[in-house]
Write a protein that holds these residues in place. Structure first.
Motif, PDB file in Angstrom:
ATOM      1  N   TYR A  97     -28.999   9.350  14.571  1.00 23.18           N
ATOM      2  CA  TYR A  97     -29.502  10.436  14.128  1.00 23.18           C
ATOM      3  C   TYR A  97     -28.627  12.134  14.362  1.00 23.18           C
ATOM      4  CZ  TYR A  97     -32.807  14.137  14.649  1.00 23.18           C
ATOM      5  OH  TYR A  97     -33.697  16.045  14.737  1.00 23.18           O
ATOM      6  N   GLN A 122     -39.740   8.399  14.325  1.00 21.64           N
ATOM      7  CA  GLN A 122     -38.688   7.994  13.437  1.00 21.64           C
ATOM      8  C   GLN A 122     -39.907   8.016  12.146  1.00 21.64           C
ATOM      9  OE1 GLN A 122     -35.817   5.384  14.430  1.00 21.64           O
ATOM     10  NE2 GLN A 122     -37.076   3.679  13.732  1.00 21.64           N
ATOM     11  N   ILE A 305     -38.931  10.163   9.099  1.00 22.31           N
ATOM     12  CA  ILE A 305     -39.384  11.465   8.982  1.00 22.31           C
ATOM     13  C   ILE A 305     -39.711  11.454  10.485  1.00 22.31           C
ATOM     14  CG2 ILE A 305     -40.395  13.719   8.533  1.00 22.31           C
ATOM     15  CD1 ILE A 305     -41.897  12.089   6.121  1.00 22.31           C
ATOM     16  N   ASN A 438     -37.068  17.208   9.609  1.00 25.28           N
ATOM     17  CA  ASN A 438     -36.674  16.600   8.285  1.00 25.28           C
ATOM     18  C   ASN A 438     -36.363  17.751   7.064  1.00 25.28           C
ATOM     19  OD1 ASN A 438     -38.585  15.890   5.386  1.00 25.28           O
ATOM     20  ND2 ASN A 438     -37.441  14.304   6.367  1.00 25.28           N
ATOM     21  N   LYS A 441     -39.486  18.311   4.433  1.00 25.42           N
ATOM     22  CA  LYS A 441     -40.177  18.943   4.633  1.00 25.42           C
ATOM     23  C   LYS A 441     -40.069  20.611   5.114  1.00 25.42           C
ATOM     24  CE  LYS A 441     -43.406  16.283   3.425  1.00 25.42           C
ATOM     25  NZ  LYS A 441     -44.428  16.618   2.598  1.00 25.42           N
TER      26      LYS A 441
END
Length: 485
Positions: A97, A122, A305, A438, A441
């Motif tokens: 990440y 996550q 997400i 995210n 989103k």
């Protein structure tokens, strides 16, 4: 002696008032709180005899805050600490990440983990829900499917049409053996004696948050629980701006359109919502819930997400939500889109917005055209000129009242929750926001913001500077009270 007291009672009362006021001023100065707030209290204490002492007693004292710190200690429970460690993002995913995420995302994650022990989760599924009628339709369906427990925590809970539907459903689920725990703020909520009798006769556990003697006259009493969350079987969570009241549902007969935003979450982030609920529940119920794994079931969610749940209030060491918003604004590179019903910011947020805009970031603010509070609207207006000077775009929502509390940044970060952009949300009330890292989103939230602008009018600097002087006077007056609103 009695004659002297009778003849000079007013002078004696004034002297006693100012002795107490000066003692309060000294106490305030030693607290080293925000200078604006300090000055507001001092002015009120010294300029308004007696009334100033009442205001300070209701809003300035922290004895209730200390009481909360002493009693709200669920997070010390080893089981919850253990659960937090289990849902926290795995090292291998965090490395991946950090390698792919924007630098400001990684730093924001680290900020909240240090401030609030809020794990970055996550495996989550998230749905952005527009308006109360859509939220309640989904919520009722989820509650109907509940098997073990339903936990609810609301600032406003009324047993009007939508509230009665919810409470009747909870009564029905309680008869099926589902454990119902219900917490509602004593100032914001209004439940009839008839409904309370039904609740008392059922197995539903329900408690008012920090009861007060005269709720109608204490609408701004300190340390209110402004959260709106539901957790169903530890698997599904709701959080956002929609309270339980007909005001929040766009029935055909409603005169005013209500625009709001809520979230439905499945996955590991629900565990954080559950933890926050249990923290407050042990406080309002004055008894410790016997914790077990059923509160935190393992339900595999394949979609990734990343989400953090940021909670703030008198029981947190830091102003977590405010700091997250501040950091997101100052590290933005492309745009910052903010929607809030109440914009009464502190100096940090004003400065962050100004710096971002002056550095080339597209900063936009969407607020109601007509507020539900005369004082709040005029206080909000008092801050707009500072934004115009930094070329920040300001829009007023005209279709109805916009109550959504959202911010989206650079197609990478979104926050949706209960916190307004005001002093009370940042420093006094119990609030909770979901921070979503995210792109999908974020773009969805961005499009919602742009759609809302279609029902808004853009205010120009020229229009604003030409407003009547009487408006400026009202704004200046209401701004004096900004730290207390």
């Amino acid at each position: 002696m009695l004659a002297f007291l009778t003849d000079n009672w007013w002078t004696i009362a004034i002297v006693i008032n100012y002795i107490l006021a000066l003692l309060a001023v000294v106490t305030i100065l030693f607290k080293s709180i925000n200078p604006t707030k300090t000055l507001t209290y001092i002015i009120v204490l010294l300029v308004f005899p007696f009334f100033g002492l009442i205001v300070y007693y209701l809003f300035g004292q922290e004895y209730r805050k200390n009481k909360i710190f002493n009693r709200k200690d669920v997070l010390n429970n080893n089981l919850i600490k253990s659960i937090n460690s289990k849902v926290e993002i795995k090292p291998e995913f965090l490395s991946k990440y950090e390698a792919n995420a924007e630098e400001e995302q990684v730093r924001l994650v680290q900020l909240l983990q240090k401030n609030d022990k809020s794990p970055l989760t996550q495996n989550n599924e998230v749905e952005i829900i527009l308006n109360g009628e859509n939220k309640f339709e989904k919520l009722f369906q989820d509650i109907k499917q509940a098997k073990k427990h339903v936990h609810l925590e609301y600032y406003i809970l009324k047993d009007d049409k939508i509230g009665t539907r919810l409470l009747d459903l909870l009564l029905s689920k309680a008869k099926e053996g589902v454990v119902i725990r219900l917490s509602y703020d004593d100032v914001g909520s209004k439940i009839s004696s008839k409904m309370k009798k039904l609740l008392n006769q059922s197995t539903i556990q329900h408690h008012a948050f920090m009861p007060v003697l005269f709720p109608k006259f204490t609408g701004k009493m300190n340390y209110r629980n402004h959260r709106k969350i539901v957790i169903i079987d530890g698997e599904i969570g709701y959080v956002g701006g929609v309270n339980v009241s007909d005001t929040y549902v766009n029935y055909p007969e409603n005169k005013n359109y209500w625009r709001d935003t809520h979230l439905r979450i499945e996955g590991e982030a629900v565990f954080s919502l559950q933890t926050q609920f249990l923290t407050n529940w042990n406080f309002v119920a004055e008894t410790e819930v016997k914790l077990d794994r059923s509160f935190f079931p393992s339900k595999p969610i394949d979609k990734i997400i990343p989400i953090q749940i940021a909670a703030s209030g008198p029981d947190t060491d830091w102003a977590n939500i405010m700091e997250a918003i501040f950091f997101s604004i100052v590290t933005a590179e492309k745009y910052v889109y903010i929607t809030t019903p109440y914009f009464i910011p502190n100096d940090q947020i004003i400065t962050a917005m100004q710096v971002a805009a002056k550095s080339g970031v597209d900063v936009r603010l969407l607020i109601p055209d007509i507020s539900d509070s005369w004082t709040a609207q005029n206080a909000t207006n008092s801050y707009l000129e500072q934004l115009f000077e930094a070329n920040i775009k300001i829009y007023r929502y005209t279709k109805g009242f916009i109550h959504a509390k959202t911010m989206v940044v650079d197609d990478i970060f979104t926050t949706i929750g209960t916190s307004n952009m005001d002093y009370r949300s940042f420093n006094i009330n119990f609030e909770i926001n979901a921070l979503i890292y995210n792109e999908e989103k974020a773009k969805e939230a961005k499009q919602i913001f742009l759609d809302d602008l279609k029902d808004a009018k853009n205010i120009t600097f020229e229009q604003w500077t030409n407003r009547p002087k009487i408006e400026r006077l009202k704004e200046a007056y209401c701004r004096l009270w900004a730290p207390l609103l």
